[in-house]
Design a protein around this motif. Structure first.
Motif, mmCIF file in Angstrom:
data_model
loop_
_atom_site.group_PDB
_atom_site.id
_atom_site.type_symbol
_atom_site.label_atom_id
_atom_site.label_comp_id
_atom_site.label_asym_id
_atom_site.label_seq_id
_atom_site.Cartn_x
_atom_site.Cartn_y
_atom_site.Cartn_z
ATOM 1 N N PHE A 131 -29.223 -28.164 70.369
ATOM 2 C CA PHE A 131 -29.134 -29.533 69.888
ATOM 3 C C PHE A 131 -29.182 -29.550 68.376
ATOM 4 C CE2 PHE A 131 -31.135 -33.527 68.643
ATOM 5 C CZ PHE A 131 -30.333 -34.430 69.271
ATOM 6 N N PHE A 182 -26.821 -36.386 76.867
ATOM 7 C CA PHE A 182 -26.848 -34.928 76.955
ATOM 8 C C PHE A 182 -27.214 -34.431 78.338
ATOM 9 C CE2 PHE A 182 -25.783 -33.437 72.840
ATOM 10 C CZ PHE A 182 -25.976 -34.542 72.038
ATOM 11 N N GLY A 183 -27.766 -35.296 79.179
ATOM 12 C CA GLY A 183 -28.122 -34.881 80.531
ATOM 13 C C GLY A 183 -27.105 -35.347 81.554
ATOM 14 N N LYS A 198 -29.820 -40.928 74.245
ATOM 15 C CA LYS A 198 -29.582 -39.509 73.992
ATOM 16 C C LYS A 198 -29.753 -38.694 75.265
ATOM 17 C CE LYS A 198 -29.830 -38.510 69.147
ATOM 18 N NZ LYS A 198 -29.842 -39.857 68.677
ATOM 19 N N ARG A 199 -30.787 -39.036 76.048
ATOM 20 C CA ARG A 199 -31.009 -38.278 77.274
ATOM 21 C C ARG A 199 -29.890 -38.517 78.275
ATOM 22 N NH1 ARG A 199 -35.321 -38.402 74.680
ATOM 23 N NH2 ARG A 199 -36.881 -36.770 74.875
#
Lengths: 291, 318
Positions: free
Chosen positions: B32, B249-250, B245-246
């Motif tokens: 990241f 990116f997830g 963000k989670r």
């Protein structure tokens, strides 16, 4: 569940089965999607527990809806292999001398490492020839397999890759075709032999079979798969590259597998029988003046 | 069943051929944290195209390489573009695009009877989302049937997808819609001072050289013409940012794997969003290219997940 003991102390104290189960709880897995740890091997994507669960559910549903999505079946295999199951398979390889050699040599099966021309030139009853003939008959190549991405342990990633690449050899060994029926029968066999959850979950695909196919599966192929898979030796331990010129029957005998009834033959006969029935009905209708 | 068996090898080879070679085969580190720019090896020499570096997601690549890598990504995502957009933004991208077009109000005219229609250029508009909305707005709301649009994209697969989609609109073979395969950094076939409206939606973050694209936009627009850009930007609310963000990116790479069979392309997409300059910095870049910005220069959508940036090419004082 997370035991903070040193691995070496644990290895000497506990039996192998419990070790396999404990291995996952000993490794550190507390990271978020925003700070993934560095990959353990090329192509490795470390996933959090939630991501793995999501991948497992999503790929299970996706591959049931569209079984042509081989990448989803592969992802399902990887997402459900931990904890325990892939470690058990790796330990099964470690318990056998051939398995240990495979883990040391790490051979890969692809069109680069196996020459199709050489295989096609082998005598008719050899493993290599059966493999090449089967590939040609079904119209596939050894390069269709995805690389492993989601298994964290590097050695276990190779075990999964090996299992995936050997799948076509299992087809050649049992003679099962790549149609849905054949794939499900082979998955049942693989489940009773390798215990990988994905192979067991593939059994849900029987719901997508036609009724006559389903009956055939439950009457003939499932019993064959279970009895042969459970009694046979671990098929993951076959060093295929070394037995290419061996007679297929010898390999089957050594493993303790009997070939199931040829599925394509049965289906051909079924189709012919149904066609004959239809024509007979048609003719009788004609002669009675109904048509 | 015999038919299915005969076509199975065909199906398998088709499925294999649709899987383009992944441009990420050699990428390993997916951290990241930002990767630093490569230091110049010869500080006194003029940097060539191969030594100048830029971002490709979180990776640092030579500029010459970025275009090819982005092309690979968009060839992969072309056909499942809309499905994936719906999944990733939970359908909200449609609202953003509708609002974007409404706020531009294309085809409007202050004179009566209305002057000849707008000449519009939609950059990186491959699949036609924005272009068709613009034309519909001109025709239906502003009664401007002479407004025309050119859809431009650097990627032939995306452009082909746009052509396919145009067939189900009324603009299919009309002179109002045309297609242009071009690089936004070099629109040499478009004459200077010829365009009334230049739009780019969710495209500019993929450009190798954004400043060059902005300068080209400035060149082709007429004085008084509008530059409008819809792009992902910085979330203004810290709590929402953490959740966002989670999700990015997830969930998004996971959805990419499940729906499109391509995790790597969607990993690139979320990283490119992270790397793109946020609201103020991008507004400054627009001003540097010569545009005059209205108000503070941007409008946040959904708390800054996306933002609309606008700029006007100043009219020469006579």
């Amino acid at each position: 569940m997370a035991l903070l003991l040193r691995q070496s102390a644990l290895r000497s104290a506990l039996p192998r089965e419990l070790l396999a189960a404990c291995t996952i709880s000993l490794s550190f897995r507390n990271f978020s999607v925003l700070n993934r740890p560095p990959p353990n091997y090329e192509g490795h994507v470390p996933l959090t527990r939630l991501e793995k669960a999501g991948l497992a559910v999503g790929s299970a549903v996706g591959s049931l809806i569209n079984p042509y999505r081989g990448d989803l079946i592969a992802a399902l295999g990887e997402a459900t292999a931990t904890p325990y199951f892939i470690y058990r398979l790796r330990d099964a390889m470690l318990s056998s001398p051939t398995g240990r050699r495979i883990l040391r040599d790490r051979p890969r099966i692809s069109s680069k490492t196996l020459s199709m021309d050489y295989l096609r030139g082998l005598p008719l009853n050899t493993v290599g020839r059966a493999y090449a003939d089967w590939l040609d008959r079904e119209g596939v190549s050894p390069d269709t397999r995805d690389t492993v991405k989601y298994i964290d342990d590097e050695e276990c990633a190779y075990v999964m890759q090996r299992y995936r690449e050997c799948h076509d050899f299992y087809h050649a060994l049992t003679g099962l075709p790549i149609i849905r029926e054949g794939e499900i029968a082979l998955k049942a066999f693989e489940f009773s032999n390798t215990l990988l959850p994905m192979t067991g979950l593939s059994m849900f695909a029987v719901t997508t079979l036609k009724p006559v196919e389903r009956k055939r599966f439950f009457n003939t192929y499932l019993p064959w798969a279970l009895s042969n898979g459970l009694s046979a030796k671990e098929i993951i331990n076959v060093y295929w590259e070394e037995v290419l010129e061996t007679d297929v029957k010898t390999v089957r005998e050594e493993l303790g597998i009997e070939k199931p009834v040829d599925l394509r033959e049965i289906r051909k006969k079924e189709r012919a029988r149904r066609k004959a029935e239809r024509e007979a009905k048609q003719r009788s209708g004609d002669s009675l003046g109904i048509n | 069943m015999a038919m299915a068996m005969a076509s199975k090898p065909a199906i398998r080879s088709f499925l294999r051929s649709t899987k383009f070679p992944c441009p990420y085969a050699s990428v390993t580190a997916r951290h990241f944290a930002h990767t630093p720019f490569r230091a110049e090896s010869r500080p006194n020499a003029q940097p060539t195209n191969h030594e100048r570096t830029t971002h490709f997601g979180f990776e640092t690549v030579a500029e010459a390489e970025k275009e090819a890598r982005v092309a690979g990504v968009f060839s992969n995502v072309a056909t499942s573009y809309d499905t994936m957009n719906d999944f990733m933004s939970l359908g909200i991208h449609r609202l953003w695009k509708d609002y974007f077009v409404r706020s531009i109000n294309p085809g409007s005219s202050s004179s009566s009877p209305p002057s000849s229609g707008w000449k519009m250029l939609d950059i990186a508009g491959g699949t036609g989302d924005i272009a068709f909305r613009l034309l519909d707005h001109c025709t239906n709301i502003n009664n401007s049937p002479s407004s025309t649009i050119t859809i431009s994209d650097i990627n032939p697969d995306m452009l082909a997808e746009g052509r396919k989609r145009s067939l189900s609109t009324s603009y299919a073979h009309s002179p109002r819609l045309s297609f242009l395969l071009a690089n936004a950094e070099d629109l040499h076939t478009v004459p200077s001072n010829s365009i009334d409206l230049y739009t780019v939606a969710f495209g500019i973050r993929n450009f190798t050289n954004k400043d060059a694209a902005l300068r080209e936009a400035y060149r082709v627009l007429k004085p008084g013409g509008l530059f409008a850009c819809l792009e992902f930007s910085g979330v203004t609310n810290p709590l929402l940012d953490a959740v966002y963000k989670r999700w990015s990116f997830g969930a998004i790479p996971l959805i990419g794997q499940l729906v499109a069979g391509d995790r790597a392309s969607y990993q690139y997409l979320v990283e490119s969003i992270e790397e793109f300059p946020k609201q103020e910095e991008f507004r400054n870049m627009i001003q540097t290219a010569g545009f005059v910005v209205p108000g503070k220069g941007w409008e946040d959508l959904t708390a800054g997940i996306a933002a609309i940036h606008k700029g006007i090419k100043p009219v020469e004082k006579s």
